[in-house]
Structures are given as structure tokens and as C-alpha cells.
Design a protein around this motif. Structure first.
Motif, PDB file in Angstrom:
ATOM      1  N   PHE A 167      -5.825   3.345 -17.727  1.00  0.00           N
ATOM      2  CA  PHE A 167      -4.558   3.829 -18.263  1.00  0.00           C
ATOM      3  C   PHE A 167      -3.436   3.690 -17.240  1.00  0.00           C
ATOM      4  O   PHE A 167      -2.336   3.234 -17.569  1.00  0.00           O
ATOM      5  CB  PHE A 167      -4.689   5.287 -18.714  1.00  0.00           C
ATOM      6  CG  PHE A 167      -3.422   5.847 -19.268  1.00  0.00           C
ATOM      7  CD1 PHE A 167      -2.976   5.466 -20.519  1.00  0.00           C
ATOM      8  CD2 PHE A 167      -2.679   6.753 -18.542  1.00  0.00           C
ATOM      9  CE1 PHE A 167      -1.790   5.980 -21.035  1.00  0.00           C
ATOM     10  CE2 PHE A 167      -1.499   7.272 -19.044  1.00  0.00           C
ATOM     11  CZ  PHE A 167      -1.058   6.886 -20.291  1.00  0.00           C
ATOM     12  N   PHE A 168      -3.700   4.059 -15.982  1.00  0.00           N
ATOM     13  CA  PHE A 168      -2.668   3.950 -14.962  1.00  0.00           C
ATOM     14  C   PHE A 168      -2.343   2.494 -14.637  1.00  0.00           C
ATOM     15  O   PHE A 168      -1.186   2.162 -14.376  1.00  0.00           O
ATOM     16  CB  PHE A 168      -3.058   4.733 -13.708  1.00  0.00           C
ATOM     17  CG  PHE A 168      -2.935   6.218 -13.899  1.00  0.00           C
ATOM     18  CD1 PHE A 168      -1.734   6.791 -14.286  1.00  0.00           C
ATOM     19  CD2 PHE A 168      -4.022   7.046 -13.715  1.00  0.00           C
ATOM     20  CE1 PHE A 168      -1.615   8.151 -14.477  1.00  0.00           C
ATOM     21  CE2 PHE A 168      -3.919   8.410 -13.900  1.00  0.00           C
ATOM     22  CZ  PHE A 168      -2.715   8.972 -14.278  1.00  0.00           C
ATOM     23  N   ILE A 169      -3.336   1.619 -14.669  1.00  0.00           N
ATOM     24  CA  ILE A 169      -3.063   0.195 -14.478  1.00  0.00           C
ATOM     25  C   ILE A 169      -2.186  -0.313 -15.616  1.00  0.00           C
ATOM     26  O   ILE A 169      -1.243  -1.085 -15.395  1.00  0.00           O
ATOM     27  CB  ILE A 169      -4.376  -0.605 -14.383  1.00  0.00           C
ATOM     28  CG1 ILE A 169      -5.085  -0.287 -13.078  1.00  0.00           C
ATOM     29  CG2 ILE A 169      -4.115  -2.099 -14.489  1.00  0.00           C
ATOM     30  CD1 ILE A 169      -6.471  -0.897 -12.974  1.00  0.00           C
ATOM     31  N   PHE A 170      -2.472   0.126 -16.841  1.00  0.00           N
ATOM     32  CA  PHE A 170      -1.651  -0.262 -17.983  1.00  0.00           C
ATOM     33  C   PHE A 170      -0.207   0.214 -17.811  1.00  0.00           C
ATOM     34  O   PHE A 170       0.730  -0.546 -18.056  1.00  0.00           O
ATOM     35  CB  PHE A 170      -2.231   0.314 -19.278  1.00  0.00           C
ATOM     36  CG  PHE A 170      -1.306   0.182 -20.451  1.00  0.00           C
ATOM     37  CD1 PHE A 170      -1.160  -1.025 -21.097  1.00  0.00           C
ATOM     38  CD2 PHE A 170      -0.579   1.271 -20.893  1.00  0.00           C
ATOM     39  CE1 PHE A 170      -0.299  -1.147 -22.170  1.00  0.00           C
ATOM     40  CE2 PHE A 170       0.279   1.162 -21.969  1.00  0.00           C
ATOM     41  CZ  PHE A 170       0.422  -0.060 -22.607  1.00  0.00           C
TER      42      PHE A 170
ATOM     43  N   ILE B 280       5.480  -1.031 -16.832  1.00  0.00           N
ATOM     44  CA  ILE B 280       6.747  -0.788 -16.149  1.00  0.00           C
ATOM     45  C   ILE B 280       7.232  -2.059 -15.448  1.00  0.00           C
ATOM     46  O   ILE B 280       8.422  -2.393 -15.495  1.00  0.00           O
ATOM     47  CB  ILE B 280       6.617   0.389 -15.158  1.00  0.00           C
ATOM     48  CG1 ILE B 280       6.453   1.692 -15.944  1.00  0.00           C
ATOM     49  CG2 ILE B 280       7.826   0.480 -14.235  1.00  0.00           C
ATOM     50  CD1 ILE B 280       6.134   2.893 -15.096  1.00  0.00           C
ATOM     51  N   ILE B 281       6.312  -2.792 -14.812  1.00  0.00           N
ATOM     52  CA  ILE B 281       6.687  -4.037 -14.148  1.00  0.00           C
ATOM     53  C   ILE B 281       7.236  -5.043 -15.156  1.00  0.00           C
ATOM     54  O   ILE B 281       8.268  -5.678 -14.925  1.00  0.00           O
ATOM     55  CB  ILE B 281       5.492  -4.624 -13.374  1.00  0.00           C
ATOM     56  CG1 ILE B 281       5.181  -3.758 -12.157  1.00  0.00           C
ATOM     57  CG2 ILE B 281       5.761  -6.059 -12.951  1.00  0.00           C
ATOM     58  CD1 ILE B 281       3.902  -4.127 -11.453  1.00  0.00           C
ATOM     59  N   SER B 282       6.568  -5.194 -16.288  1.00  0.00           N
ATOM     60  CA  SER B 282       7.042  -6.144 -17.291  1.00  0.00           C
ATOM     61  C   SER B 282       8.362  -5.680 -17.911  1.00  0.00           C
ATOM     62  O   SER B 282       9.221  -6.510 -18.235  1.00  0.00           O
ATOM     63  CB  SER B 282       6.000  -6.347 -18.376  1.00  0.00           C
ATOM     64  OG  SER B 282       5.801  -5.159 -19.109  1.00  0.00           O
ATOM     65  N   LEU B 283       8.554  -4.397 -18.041  1.00  0.00           N
ATOM     66  CA  LEU B 283       9.816  -3.874 -18.560  1.00  0.00           C
ATOM     67  C   LEU B 283      10.961  -4.163 -17.600  1.00  0.00           C
ATOM     68  O   LEU B 283      12.028  -4.631 -18.018  1.00  0.00           O
ATOM     69  CB  LEU B 283       9.699  -2.369 -18.798  1.00  0.00           C
ATOM     70  CG  LEU B 283      10.843  -1.668 -19.493  1.00  0.00           C
ATOM     71  CD1 LEU B 283      10.956  -2.181 -20.926  1.00  0.00           C
ATOM     72  CD2 LEU B 283      10.624  -0.178 -19.483  1.00  0.00           C
TER      73      LEU B 283
END
Length: 54
Positions: free
Chosen positions: A35-38, A43-46
Motif C-alpha cells: 500500500f505504501f509503495i502504491f 504521488i510521483i506520477s501525479l
């Protein structure tokens, strides 16, 4: 990846109901990590998507 986090969470709930505490604890920890990796990847892709628009 969020799908796998949900799958491991469901496995941990079922294992906890049947009394397999070791399996439940392991499944919860795997679900938390996924979940935290997701969240980090989201956030990075956003941020990268917003930077490309500017």
C-alpha cells in the motif's frame, strides 16, 4: 499494486478469523508495504504529470 494490497489484507482477515495469527501478521505487513509503495508511486506520477503540463 493496490489490488495485491487488498488481496493480502483479505487473506489476513480470513487467517485471523481461523486463528492463524502468524499468517495474519505476515499478510498484514505485506499489505502495508504494498500500500505504501502504491501511494509513493501514485504521488510521483501525479507530480510528474503536473510538471509536464507546465
Amino acid at each position: 499494486m493496490l489490488y495485491w494490497a487488498a488481496v493480502f489484507f483479505v487473506i489476513s482477515i480470513i487467517a485471523a478469523l481461523f486463528g492463524f495469527t502468524d499468517i495474519a501478521v505476515a499478510s498484514v505487513s505485506i499489505a502495508k508495504i504494498l500500500f505504501f509503495i502504491f501511494i509513493v508511486l501514485f504521488i510521483i506520477s501525479l507530480v510528474l504529470g503536473l510538471v509536464r503540463r507546465l
